[in-house]
Design a protein around this motif. Structure first.
Motif, mmCIF file in Angstrom:
data_model
loop_
_atom_site.group_PDB
_atom_site.id
_atom_site.type_symbol
_atom_site.label_atom_id
_atom_site.label_comp_id
_atom_site.label_asym_id
_atom_site.label_seq_id
_atom_site.Cartn_x
_atom_site.Cartn_y
_atom_site.Cartn_z
ATOM 1 N N LYS A 21 -6.158 24.627 18.531
ATOM 2 C CA LYS A 21 -4.817 24.829 17.978
ATOM 3 C C LYS A 21 -4.814 24.658 16.474
ATOM 4 O O LYS A 21 -4.225 25.438 15.730
ATOM 5 C CB LYS A 21 -3.840 23.800 18.592
ATOM 6 N N TRP A 22 -5.489 23.608 16.010
ATOM 7 C CA TRP A 22 -5.545 23.310 14.569
ATOM 8 C C TRP A 22 -6.192 24.467 13.812
ATOM 9 O O TRP A 22 -5.678 24.942 12.807
ATOM 10 C CB TRP A 22 -6.330 22.011 14.345
ATOM 11 N N SER A 23 -7.330 24.917 14.345
ATOM 12 C CA SER A 23 -8.068 26.003 13.702
ATOM 13 C C SER A 23 -7.200 27.260 13.612
ATOM 14 O O SER A 23 -7.187 27.967 12.599
ATOM 15 C CB SER A 23 -9.352 26.260 14.498
ATOM 16 N N GLN A 24 -6.445 27.514 14.689
ATOM 17 C CA GLN A 24 -5.578 28.686 14.710
ATOM 18 C C GLN A 24 -4.450 28.561 13.683
ATOM 19 O O GLN A 24 -4.159 29.495 12.934
ATOM 20 C CB GLN A 24 -4.991 28.848 16.120
ATOM 21 N N GLN A 25 -3.870 27.378 13.637
ATOM 22 C CA GLN A 25 -2.776 27.143 12.684
ATOM 23 C C GLN A 25 -3.232 27.317 11.242
ATOM 24 O O GLN A 25 -2.568 27.945 10.430
ATOM 25 C CB GLN A 25 -2.216 25.720 12.839
ATOM 26 N N VAL A 26 -4.417 26.751 10.944
ATOM 27 C CA VAL A 26 -4.932 26.845 9.579
ATOM 28 C C VAL A 26 -5.197 28.316 9.229
ATOM 29 O O VAL A 26 -4.829 28.786 8.147
ATOM 30 C CB VAL A 26 -6.227 26.000 9.404
ATOM 31 N N SER A 27 -5.805 29.038 10.153
ATOM 32 C CA SER A 27 -6.125 30.452 9.913
ATOM 33 C C SER A 27 -4.869 31.288 9.711
ATOM 34 O O SER A 27 -4.855 32.229 8.914
ATOM 35 C CB SER A 27 -6.921 31.042 11.071
ATOM 36 N N GLU A 28 -3.803 30.939 10.449
ATOM 37 C CA GLU A 28 -2.553 31.691 10.297
ATOM 38 C C GLU A 28 -1.929 31.439 8.934
ATOM 39 O O GLU A 28 -1.406 32.344 8.288
ATOM 40 C CB GLU A 28 -1.553 31.313 11.415
ATOM 41 N N THR A 29 -2.003 30.194 8.478
ATOM 42 C CA THR A 29 -1.415 29.844 7.181
ATOM 43 C C THR A 29 -2.249 30.418 6.039
ATOM 44 O O THR A 29 -1.727 30.876 5.031
ATOM 45 C CB THR A 29 -1.358 28.300 7.025
#
Ligand code: CO
Length: 232
Positions: A21-29
């Motif tokens: 989840k964290w990795s996805q959030q960072v990539s989206e931002t």
């Protein structure tokens, strides 16, 4: 015999899911974040802190991965014969060319408290003997403090100041200064009660300044039963 169900319970799925989840959030931002970091790291800071789970380096100064080079051990101790710590300092100073080394202790440090209370914990007592040395060196100053919590917190401060001096005395840092490399060594302490960092007033920029900075920082910790901001 371990059943499949039991094994699955031990697979720490919650941590792996949380990572995804964290990795996805960072990539989206910031879509380029991971590819940028994968290429190289260029941190300006080396953080030497306690291994305590409540003092996560990046989080408490609010910086992203890639910004701090980190070494942590129990009670943030810098020992000149510790190959692990020396390798970190050497790599940070000579290869990464960090501009700042921050030694960060914290109040309520379990390692320091164990020393203050003469608790016996096993093998780690040998490591914590480095803190015992500091305690004995400043016994009068510490015994003058009546409140046990304040006394322990003072030893946490004296430990940070001592470790800053230890960093400054390494051949790595002395050589860097001799070469004219831009490098400052700082002593900070973190309050678990309020999440705030405090500068212990020891910021050393060269070998010449080291002794006076050490003496001044030690003196600034004096004040009898001085009430620390978090001890109310
Ligand atoms: Co600690």
């Amino acid at each position: 015999m371990v059943t499949e169900k039991e094994r699955n319970m031990h697979k720490l799925a919650h941590l792996l899911e949380s990572n995804a989840k964290w990795s996805q959030q960072v990539s989206e931002t910031d879509p380029g974040f991971f590819s940028r970091l994968a290429d190289q790291q260029a941190p300006d800071y080396l953080w030497i802190g306690c291994a305590d789970s409540r003092v996560p380096a990046n989080q408490i100064v609010g910086v992203d991965p890639g910004e701090l080079f980190v070494h942590r051990n129990v009670a943030n101790i810098v020992v000149h014969s510790d190959l692990n710590c020396m390798a970190v300092v050497q790599f940070a100073v000579e290869v990464l060319k960090v501009k700042h080394i921050i030694v960060c202790g914290h109040y309520n440090c379990g390692g320091v408290a164990a020393v203050m209370n003469n608790r016996e914990l096993g093998l780690i007592d040998n490591w914590l003997n480095h803190i015992h040395d500091i305690r004995y060196q400043h016994l009068d100053r510490l015994e003058a403090i009546v409140d046990p919590q304040a006394r322990c917190d003072r030893l946490c401060e004296l430990n940070v100041i001592t470790q800053v001096a230890n960093v400054c005395r390494t051949t790595i840092v002395r050589d860097a200064w001799q070469r004219g490399q831009d490098l400052a060594v700082h002593g900070w302490i973190y309050g678990l009660y309020d999440g705030r960092l405090r500068d212990l007033g020891m910021c050393v920029l060269n070998t010449k300044e080291m002794e006076a900075a050490y003496v001044a920082a030690i003196k600034s910790t004096e004040g009898g039963d001085r009430v620390l901001p978090h001890v109310t």
